[in-house]
Scaffold this motif. Structure first.
Motif, PDB file in Angstrom:
ATOM      1  N   PRO A  34       8.468 -27.031  63.327  1.00 22.80           N
ATOM      2  CA  PRO A  34       9.452 -26.753  62.504  1.00 22.80           C
ATOM      3  C   PRO A  34       9.348 -27.252  61.122  1.00 22.80           C
ATOM      4  CG  PRO A  34      10.168 -27.151  64.706  1.00 22.80           C
ATOM      5  CD  PRO A  34       8.822 -27.759  64.619  1.00 22.80           C
ATOM      6  N   ASP A  35       8.628 -28.213  61.022  1.00 28.19           N
ATOM      7  CA  ASP A  35       8.773 -28.867  59.663  1.00 28.19           C
ATOM      8  C   ASP A  35       7.807 -28.303  58.736  1.00 28.19           C
ATOM      9  OD1 ASP A  35      10.590 -30.770  60.554  1.00 28.19           O
ATOM     10  OD2 ASP A  35       9.195 -32.294  61.288  1.00 28.19           O
ATOM     11  N   GLU A  36       6.797 -27.286  59.254  1.00 33.05           N
ATOM     12  CA  GLU A  36       5.640 -26.717  58.662  1.00 33.05           C
ATOM     13  C   GLU A  36       6.136 -25.514  58.114  1.00 33.05           C
ATOM     14  OE1 GLU A  36       1.629 -27.581  60.199  1.00 33.05           O
ATOM     15  OE2 GLU A  36       2.909 -26.910  62.181  1.00 33.05           O
ATOM     16  N   VAL A  37       7.354 -25.190  58.154  1.00 35.17           N
ATOM     17  CA  VAL A  37       7.892 -23.790  57.587  1.00 35.17           C
ATOM     18  C   VAL A  37       9.418 -24.126  56.948  1.00 35.17           C
ATOM     19  CG1 VAL A  37       6.659 -22.282  59.218  1.00 35.17           C
ATOM     20  CG2 VAL A  37       9.025 -23.000  59.839  1.00 35.17           C
ATOM     21  N   GLU A  38       9.844 -23.400  56.261  1.00 38.52           N
ATOM     22  CA  GLU A  38      11.165 -23.342  55.512  1.00 38.52           C
ATOM     23  C   GLU A  38      11.892 -22.277  56.256  1.00 38.52           C
ATOM     24  OE1 GLU A  38      13.549 -23.286  51.640  1.00 38.52           O
ATOM     25  OE2 GLU A  38      11.313 -23.503  51.476  1.00 38.52           O
ATOM     26  N   ILE A  39      13.054 -22.517  57.167  1.00 43.35           N
ATOM     27  CA  ILE A  39      13.591 -21.416  57.744  1.00 43.35           C
ATOM     28  C   ILE A  39      15.109 -21.252  57.334  1.00 43.35           C
ATOM     29  CG2 ILE A  39      14.504 -20.642  59.931  1.00 43.35           C
ATOM     30  CD1 ILE A  39      12.736 -22.679  61.154  1.00 43.35           C
ATOM     31  N   LYS A  40      15.329 -19.984  56.755  1.00 46.98           N
ATOM     32  CA  LYS A  40      16.679 -19.586  56.094  1.00 46.98           C
ATOM     33  C   LYS A  40      17.311 -18.450  56.897  1.00 46.98           C
ATOM     34  CE  LYS A  40      16.449 -21.701  51.861  1.00 46.98           C
ATOM     35  NZ  LYS A  40      16.504 -21.491  50.223  1.00 46.98           N
ATOM     36  N   ARG A  41      18.470 -18.157  57.137  1.00 53.98           N
ATOM     37  CA  ARG A  41      19.114 -17.104  57.560  1.00 53.98           C
ATOM     38  C   ARG A  41      19.267 -15.975  56.751  1.00 53.98           C
ATOM     39  NH1 ARG A  41      22.153 -21.044  59.841  1.00 53.98           N
ATOM     40  NH2 ARG A  41      22.476 -21.010  62.346  1.00 53.98           N
ATOM     41  N   THR A  42      18.939 -14.714  57.121  1.00 52.38           N
ATOM     42  CA  THR A  42      19.009 -13.500  56.231  1.00 52.38           C
ATOM     43  C   THR A  42      19.596 -12.342  57.126  1.00 52.38           C
ATOM     44  OG1 THR A  42      17.643 -12.182  54.731  1.00 52.38           O
ATOM     45  CG2 THR A  42      16.576 -12.773  56.894  1.00 52.38           C
ATOM     46  N   GLN A  58       5.281 -21.223  54.951  1.00 52.24           N
ATOM     47  CA  GLN A  58       5.919 -20.348  54.462  1.00 52.24           C
ATOM     48  C   GLN A  58       7.533 -20.203  54.419  1.00 52.24           C
ATOM     49  OE1 GLN A  58       4.155 -18.202  52.483  1.00 52.24           O
ATOM     50  NE2 GLN A  58       2.107 -19.543  52.933  1.00 52.24           N
ATOM     51  N   ARG A  59       8.026 -19.254  53.955  1.00 50.46           N
ATOM     52  CA  ARG A  59       9.537 -19.181  53.957  1.00 50.46           C
ATOM     53  C   ARG A  59       9.784 -18.027  55.119  1.00 50.46           C
ATOM     54  NH1 ARG A  59      10.027 -18.462  47.699  1.00 50.46           N
ATOM     55  NH2 ARG A  59       8.192 -17.308  48.321  1.00 50.46           N
ATOM     56  N   ILE A  60      10.523 -18.461  56.018  1.00 50.38           N
ATOM     57  CA  ILE A  60      10.859 -17.450  56.992  1.00 50.38           C
ATOM     58  C   ILE A  60      12.214 -17.184  57.019  1.00 50.38           C
ATOM     59  CG2 ILE A  60       8.563 -18.010  58.139  1.00 50.38           C
ATOM     60  CD1 ILE A  60      10.280 -19.002  60.240  1.00 50.38           C
ATOM     61  N   GLY A  61      12.777 -15.892  57.275  1.00 55.31           N
ATOM     62  CA  GLY A  61      13.961 -15.428  57.318  1.00 55.31           C
ATOM     63  C   GLY A  61      14.453 -14.743  58.480  1.00 55.31           C
ATOM     64  N   ALA A  62      15.432 -15.587  59.192  1.00 60.89           N
ATOM     65  CA  ALA A  62      15.726 -15.157  60.629  1.00 60.89           C
ATOM     66  C   ALA A  62      17.331 -14.822  60.612  1.00 60.89           C
ATOM     67  CB  ALA A  62      15.528 -16.534  61.591  1.00 60.89           C
ATOM     68  N   LEU A  81      12.610  -9.569  51.384  1.00 58.73           N
ATOM     69  CA  LEU A  81      11.065  -9.591  51.836  1.00 58.73           C
ATOM     70  C   LEU A  81      10.269  -9.137  50.537  1.00 58.73           C
ATOM     71  CD1 LEU A  81       8.670 -10.295  53.833  1.00 58.73           C
ATOM     72  CD2 LEU A  81       8.908  -7.948  54.440  1.00 58.73           C
ATOM     73  N   LEU A  82      10.826  -7.889  49.971  1.00 59.83           N
ATOM     74  CA  LEU A  82      10.255  -7.229  48.643  1.00 59.83           C
ATOM     75  C   LEU A  82      10.196  -7.950  47.522  1.00 59.83           C
ATOM     76  CD1 LEU A  82      11.295  -3.407  49.345  1.00 59.83           C
ATOM     77  CD2 LEU A  82       9.037  -4.769  50.028  1.00 59.83           C
ATOM     78  N   GLU A  83      11.570  -8.870  47.389  1.00 54.54           N
ATOM     79  CA  GLU A  83      11.713  -9.568  46.233  1.00 54.54           C
ATOM     80  C   GLU A  83      10.972 -10.882  46.372  1.00 54.54           C
ATOM     81  OE1 GLU A  83      16.029  -9.394  45.944  1.00 54.54           O
ATOM     82  OE2 GLU A  83      15.862  -7.226  45.335  1.00 54.54           O
ATOM     83  N   GLY A  84      10.309 -11.166  47.128  1.00 62.06           N
ATOM     84  CA  GLY A  84       9.499 -12.688  47.273  1.00 62.06           C
ATOM     85  C   GLY A  84      10.648 -13.770  47.824  1.00 62.06           C
ATOM     86  N   ALA A  85      11.836 -13.494  48.395  1.00 60.97           N
ATOM     87  CA  ALA A  85      12.511 -14.663  48.831  1.00 60.97           C
ATOM     88  C   ALA A  85      11.952 -15.216  50.046  1.00 60.97           C
ATOM     89  CB  ALA A  85      13.950 -14.254  49.222  1.00 60.97           C
ATOM     90  N   PHE A  86      11.282 -14.401  51.079  1.00 60.64           N
ATOM     91  CA  PHE A  86      10.678 -14.763  52.360  1.00 60.64           C
ATOM     92  C   PHE A  86       9.455 -14.088  52.189  1.00 60.64           C
ATOM     93  CE2 PHE A  86      15.416 -14.395  53.247  1.00 60.64           C
ATOM     94  CZ  PHE A  86      15.263 -15.759  53.403  1.00 60.64           C
ATOM     95  N   GLU A  87       8.120 -14.863  53.008  1.00 66.05           N
ATOM     96  CA  GLU A  87       7.070 -14.433  53.340  1.00 66.05           C
ATOM     97  C   GLU A  87       7.248 -13.593  54.642  1.00 66.05           C
ATOM     98  OE1 GLU A  87       6.474 -16.658  50.209  1.00 66.05           O
ATOM     99  OE2 GLU A  87       7.173 -17.584  51.995  1.00 66.05           O
ATOM    100  N   PHE A  88       8.153 -14.188  55.529  1.00 67.51           N
ATOM    101  CA  PHE A  88       8.289 -13.361  56.812  1.00 67.51           C
ATOM    102  C   PHE A  88       9.754 -13.479  57.218  1.00 67.51           C
ATOM    103  CE2 PHE A  88       4.143 -15.427  56.962  1.00 67.51           C
ATOM    104  CZ  PHE A  88       3.147 -14.484  57.081  1.00 67.51           C
ATOM    105  N   MET A  89      10.070 -12.272  57.844  1.00 69.76           N
ATOM    106  CA  MET A  89      11.265 -11.765  58.229  1.00 69.76           C
ATOM    107  C   MET A  89      11.388 -11.502  60.026  1.00 69.76           C
ATOM    108  SD  MET A  89      13.276 -10.243  55.000  1.00 69.76           S
ATOM    109  CE  MET A  89      14.599  -9.685  55.983  1.00 69.76           C
ATOM    110  N   THR A  90      12.455 -11.620  60.475  1.00 70.59           N
ATOM    111  CA  THR A  90      12.660 -10.983  61.829  1.00 70.59           C
ATOM    112  C   THR A  90      13.081  -9.479  61.305  1.00 70.59           C
ATOM    113  OG1 THR A  90      14.914 -11.893  61.660  1.00 70.59           O
ATOM    114  CG2 THR A  90      13.179 -12.774  63.062  1.00 70.59           C
ATOM    115  N   CYS A  91      12.595  -8.373  62.565  1.00 69.10           N
ATOM    116  CA  CYS A  91      12.734  -7.232  62.197  1.00 69.10           C
ATOM    117  C   CYS A  91      12.719  -6.257  63.357  1.00 69.10           C
ATOM    118  CB  CYS A  91      11.761  -6.709  61.279  1.00 69.10           C
ATOM    119  SG  CYS A  91      10.128  -6.208  62.136  1.00 69.10           S
TER     120      CYS A  91
END
Length: 385
Positions: A221-229, A198-202, A236-246
């Motif tokens: 770490p190779d099993e996910v795609e990590i990007k800053r957000t 999945q794509r995760i936003g940190a 999250l609502l628009e589907g850019a990530f499946e998971f985000m920090t909160c």
């Protein structure tokens, strides 16, 4: 008195971020190297090994003093002069700082002998820096890690924790449960299988938090795609990530307000992460020279926390009135206060706002384990010629 912040511009989500909406994340092979910025290499075999060094070298008294909680006072006389007090907040004026608004509105600061000015923080602002520079009296920091990192920076700083509003750090990963309809509450917790592929936003600066999560889950770490957000919920609502920090006391209620009750989370505190929330800091010189000032200040905040717990509806009204620029409804504020109230309840016989030294040691151990801090603060190290 509350110093009003300059209204912030509406944050724009990067075009590159939104370009990934609806696309499948890269394969593990394609992810190799892409997550390099988020790869934090452990410096010890385990966190427990790092904890051994913490107990030997990084004593909790380096960072905290619990001598000022649990004290009571008689209110100062009505005609007594008030001492000006400046308090720096870690973020812009919002309901995260409910206890401070309650203490002002209900006169608890005044009873303690203070006229308090709240100074909001925000992007580019550094309230701990203002404290160290002697420009303010107290700080409400989002967590205790910030103080530990300061003490292990090149310069260090005259700051010490004297209490915390939250006995744990309410940080988490959040996602929308695909197995639950959006109008229903999910009963699931995020698992490793949910994360993989999945794509995760940190948030920026959360590299070691991301590394901690993946290690605890057993996910490479190779099993996910990590990007800053950012902290906004739109990606999250628009589907850019499946998971985000909160923050647990904030984003879930915002998702529900947008019609998504099916959020589910992975809470750091439930998986061995040790830290506190809304940590109260002052200077060592204040500890040494004005101890009663600290005790009176904490007494006022303790009364505010107790009021919130006992009077949630009135508290929400007071908080909303204190930040008239907010778009939050009373219902949303009430949800946050309910969550915060549970975080504020002391454990066992510990006084309200007190800090557990063992938790603080573990916080330092995690930072040491990931190399965020060094075993010996740089300013105390000596080099041989």
């Amino acid at each position: 008195m509350i110093r009003k912040p300059i209204p912030a511009a509406i944050a724009l989500v990067a075009i590159g971020l939104l370009a990934g909406c609806g696309q499948n994340p890269d394969s593990p092979e394609e992810n190799k190297g892409k997550n390099a910025a988020f790869l934090v290499e452990p410096q010890y075999p385990s966190i427990e090994d790092a904890l051994v060094d913490v107990k030997e070298v990084l004593k909790p008294t380096t960072y905290l003093n619990n001598d000022f909680t649990g004290k009571s006072f008689d209110p100062v006389p009505a005609d007594a002069p008030l001492e000006p007090l400046t308090v720096g907040l870690s973020w812009i004026a919002n309901d995260q700082f409910a206890a401070y608004y309650i203490a002002q509105s209900k006169g608890y600061f005044r009873d303690a002998g203070f006229e308090v000015e709240l100074i909001p923080g925000g992007p580019g602002k550094n309230p701990i820096g203002l404290l160290v520079a002697g420009q303010i009296d107290f700080v409400s920091s989002s967590n205790g890690s910030a103080l530990i990192r300061l003490q292990h920076s090149r310069t260090g700083g005259d700051a010490i924790a004297v209490g915390a509003l939250f006995r744990k750090y309410p940080y988490a990963w959040v996602g929308l449960d695909p197995k639950t309809p959006s109008d229903q509450r999910s009963e699931r917790k995020i698992t490793a299988e949910d994360f993989r592929g999945q794509r995760i936003g940190a948030e920026p600066g959360s590299e070691y938090l991301t590394a901690f999560t993946l290690e605890q889950m057993g996910v490479s770490p190779d099993e996910v795609e990590i990007k800053r957000t950012s902290t906004a919920i739109e990606p999250l609502l628009e589907g850019a990530f499946e998971f985000m920090t909160c923050w647990m006391d904030n984003m879930p209620r915002m998702l529900e307000a947008r019609g998504h009750k099916n959020w589910f989370v992975w809470e750091f505190a439930e998986h061995g992460w040790a830290d506190f929330g809304n940590v109260i800091m002052t200077t060592r010189s204040t500890v040494e020279n004005e101890p009663e000032k600290i005790s009176r200040y904490l007494w006022a905040l303790s009364r505010a926390v107790e009021f919130i717990i006992e009077n949630p509806e009135e508290s929400a009204e007071i908080v909303k009135a204190a930040i008239p620029e907010t778009s939050l409804t009373l219902e949303l504020i009430g949800k946050r206060l309910a969550y915060q109230s549970d975080l504020s309840l002391p454990v066992g016989d510990a006084p309200m706002l007190s800090i557990d030294p063992e938790t603080w040691e573990r916080t330092a151990a995690i930072l040491l384990y990931y190399g965020v801090i060094e075993k010996m603060p740089p300013q105390l190290q000596t080099t041989s010629e």
